[in-house]
Design a protein around this motif. Structure first.
Motif: not given
Length: 129
Positions: A76, A97, A100-101, A125
Motif C-alpha cells: 500500500r 494506491d 493496486r492502481d 484500478g
C-alpha cells in the motif's frame, strides 16, 4: 465527489525504502508474508552514498534501521498526484494506491467523464464488468 478517469501502467518498477512514507505497508522480498506498517520515518545521511532510515512500525516496540536503498515490495502506497487533463489542460489531483492502481500516465478530468452509475464508472484500478 469529483470524478475523473486516469490511465495507469502496472506498478512493476523497483521500490526502495527511501520512498516509504507514514501509512505505507510493505514487505521485504525475502519475507513476503510479514507485512509492516510505517508509522514514522527518520533519515540520517552519513555520506553522499549512504543514508540510513529509522522506521517506527505499528505493532513493534523497537524501531527498524536499514539503508535507504534497501529494496522493498509495497503493498500500500497511497499518493496524491497532480496531473493535467488531456482534453482541457486543467490541473487535477488524483489519489492512487500505486501497487493496486498503477503508475499514472494520463488523466481526463470530471468535465469530460460522463455521469454514470457507480458500478458502470469504475475508479482507478477497478475493472468494468
Amino acid at each position: 465527489m469529483s470524478r475523473y478517469a486516469v490511465v495507469t501502467l502496472g506498478f512493476t518498477r523497483p521500490v526502495y525504502a527511501h520512498e516509504l512514507r507514514p501509512g505505507d505497508v510493505f514487505v521485504f522480498p525475502d519475507a513476503p508474508s510479514t507485512a509492516l506498517i510505517v508509522a514514522d520515518i527518520e533519515e540520517s545521511v552519513l555520506s553522499p552514498e549512504l543514508a540510513l532510515l529509522t522506521l517506527t512500525l505499528h505493532g513493534r516496540t523497537e524501531p527498524m534501521h536499514l539503508p535507504a536503498n534497501t529494496p522493498i515490495r509495497p503493498l500500500r502506497m497511497v499518493r496524491t498526484v497532480s496531473m493535467t487533463c488531456l482534453l482541457c489542460h486543467k490541473d487535477q489531483e488524483a489519489e492512487l494506491d500505486l501497487p493496486r492502481d498503477g503508475e499514472p500516465l494520463s488523466l481526463v478530468c470530471a468535465d469530460h467523464v460522463p455521469e454514470a452509475d457507480e458500478d458502470a464508472n469504475p475508479g482507478p484500478g477497478e475493472e468494468i464488468e
